[in-house]
Design a protein around this motif. Structure first.
Motif, short mmCIF file in Angstrom:
data_model
loop_
_atom_site.label_atom_id
_atom_site.label_comp_id
_atom_site.label_asym_id
_atom_site.label_seq_id
_atom_site.Cartn_x
_atom_site.Cartn_y
_atom_site.Cartn_z
N THR A 1 0.87 -1.26 0.06
CA THR A 1 0.16 0.01 -0.07
C THR A 1 0.97 1.22 0.05
N THR A 2 1.97 1.19 0.17
CA THR A 2 2.81 2.56 0.43
C THR A 2 3.29 2.98 -1.01
N LYS A 3 3.17 1.94 -2.00
CA LYS A 3 3.51 2.20 -3.40
C LYS A 3 2.09 2.66 -4.17
N PHE A 4 0.97 2.68 -3.73
CA PHE A 4 -0.11 3.22 -4.14
C PHE A 4 -0.03 4.76 -4.67
N GLY B 1 -2.31 7.99 -6.58
CA GLY B 1 -3.72 8.59 -7.12
C GLY B 1 -4.98 8.30 -6.00
N SER B 2 -5.95 7.87 -6.69
CA SER B 2 -7.13 7.64 -5.63
C SER B 2 -6.89 6.20 -4.87
N HIS B 3 -6.19 5.27 -5.11
CA HIS B 3 -6.02 4.44 -4.32
C HIS B 3 -5.26 4.49 -3.09
N LYS B 4 -4.10 5.76 -3.27
CA LYS B 4 -3.43 5.87 -2.06
C LYS B 4 -4.63 6.29 -0.98
N GLU B 5 -5.38 7.11 -1.40
CA GLU B 5 -6.48 7.67 -0.42
C GLU B 5 -7.13 6.54 0.32
N ARG B 6 -7.12 5.49 -0.08
CA ARG B 6 -8.04 4.74 0.55
C ARG B 6 -7.39 3.64 1.51
N PRO C 1 -1.39 5.33 5.54
CA PRO C 1 0.07 5.06 5.10
C PRO C 1 0.83 4.53 6.15
N THR C 2 0.49 4.51 7.48
CA THR C 2 1.18 3.91 8.55
C THR C 2 1.01 2.53 8.68
N THR C 3 -0.36 2.26 8.87
CA THR C 3 -0.77 0.89 9.16
C THR C 3 -1.02 -0.14 7.98
N GLY C 4 -1.21 0.66 6.79
CA GLY C 4 -1.54 -0.08 5.76
C GLY C 4 -3.03 -0.63 5.65
N ARG C 5 -3.64 -0.32 6.65
CA ARG C 5 -5.08 -0.74 6.68
C ARG C 5 -6.32 0.29 5.71
N GLY C 6 -7.24 -0.41 5.30
CA GLY C 6 -8.35 0.57 4.62
C GLY C 6 -8.88 1.40 5.58
N LYS C 7 -9.21 2.69 4.95
CA LYS C 7 -10.02 3.67 5.78
C LYS C 7 -11.44 3.34 5.79
N GLY C 8 -11.78 2.49 4.87
CA GLY C 8 -13.44 2.32 4.90
C GLY C 8 -13.90 3.48 3.98
N LYS C 9 -15.20 3.99 4.59
CA LYS C 9 -15.79 4.75 3.96
C LYS C 9 -15.13 6.33 3.80
N ALA C 10 -14.41 6.36 4.80
CA ALA C 10 -13.62 7.68 4.58
C ALA C 10 -12.57 7.68 3.39
#
Length: 238
Positions: A182-185, A187-192, A195-204
């Motif tokens: 996930t650290t290499k994503f 565009g919009s994929h990076k926002e999902r 950056p620290t944990t690599g977990r998805g943000k969900g709806k945010a």
């Protein structure tokens, strides 16, 4: 009283005619049932039926026939162990080392199976199984006689059981690692993703949520003013 006396006299007459009649005690019904069950199992293990040839002289299973039955019932809960289908036949030849990749291949095993089985059947019996092993033995050990070659192949199979393969382990691939980092994503994929944990943000990470806090984006001292204003005052000692 007269009838009872007549019955006693009849019993004495029968005892006189058959003196050994009372010496043999009657066996319980449960023991007779057990004897019949054990006799049936022994005849089935010999491949004969009750009253048929060989039923009076039970023969123990050989190591080769035991291996045949183990592979015949492998993976099939309805199998009786008296017949073997082509899949288990190929597995037996592979697990026991009959297939060496040079003199004997998987194709040779399939050809011999089709040759020895009956045209209308999909399985082979124990006798056909031994015939098939003889065909493969002469091809595997060309420098030996037919009997010696069969004996060598029988030794490879005697006492063996099906090999159960373990769970396939996932192999770490550099391509997969790069695509899931996930650290290499960008565009919009990076926002999902965080950056620290690599977990998805969900709806945010999927929707634009309006920030109504009053701070501009990127402000690093957010909340410091509230802490300064709401700081409790400590009274000075008199």
């Amino acid at each position: 009283m007269a009838d009872q006396k007549d019955n006693i006299d009849d019993f004495k007459v029968q005892t006189a005619k058959h003196p050994n009649m009372g010496s043999a005690p009657l066996r319980p019904h449960t023991e007779q049932s057990k004897d019949r069950a054990s006799k049936r199992l022994s005849t089935e293990s010999n491949g004969t039926s009750e009253g048929g040839q060989g039923s009076s002289t039970p023969v123990e299973l050989t190591a080769l026939e035991e291996a045949f039955r183990r592979f015949a019932i492998h993976g099939d809960t309805r199998a009786t162990g008296k017949e073997m289908h082509g899949k288990n036949w190929s597995k037996l030849c592979k697990d026991c080392g009959v297939i060496d990749g040079k003199n004997i291949t998987l194709t040779d095993v399939d050809i011999v199976f089709s040759k020895v089985k009956k045209k209308s059947c999909r399985n082979i019996t124990y006798d056909e199984f031994k015939t098939a092993l003889g065909e493969l033995a002469r091809k595997k050990y060309k420098d030996k006689t037919g009997e010696e070659a069969e004996a060598e192949v029988f030794k490879l199979i005697e006492g063996k059981t099906p090999v159960i393969a373990g769970v396939t382990r996932a192999v770490a691939s550099p391509t997969v690692s790069r695509l899931t980092d996930t650290t290499k994503f960008t565009g919009s994929h990076k926002e999902r993703f965080d950056p620290t944990t690599g977990r998805g943000k969900g709806k945010a990470g999927r929707e634009d949520i309006v920030d109504t806090s009053g701070y501009v984006s990127g402000y690093k001292h957010r909340g410091s003013y509230e802490k300064k204003v709401n700081k409790p005052t400590v009274g000075k000692p008199m």
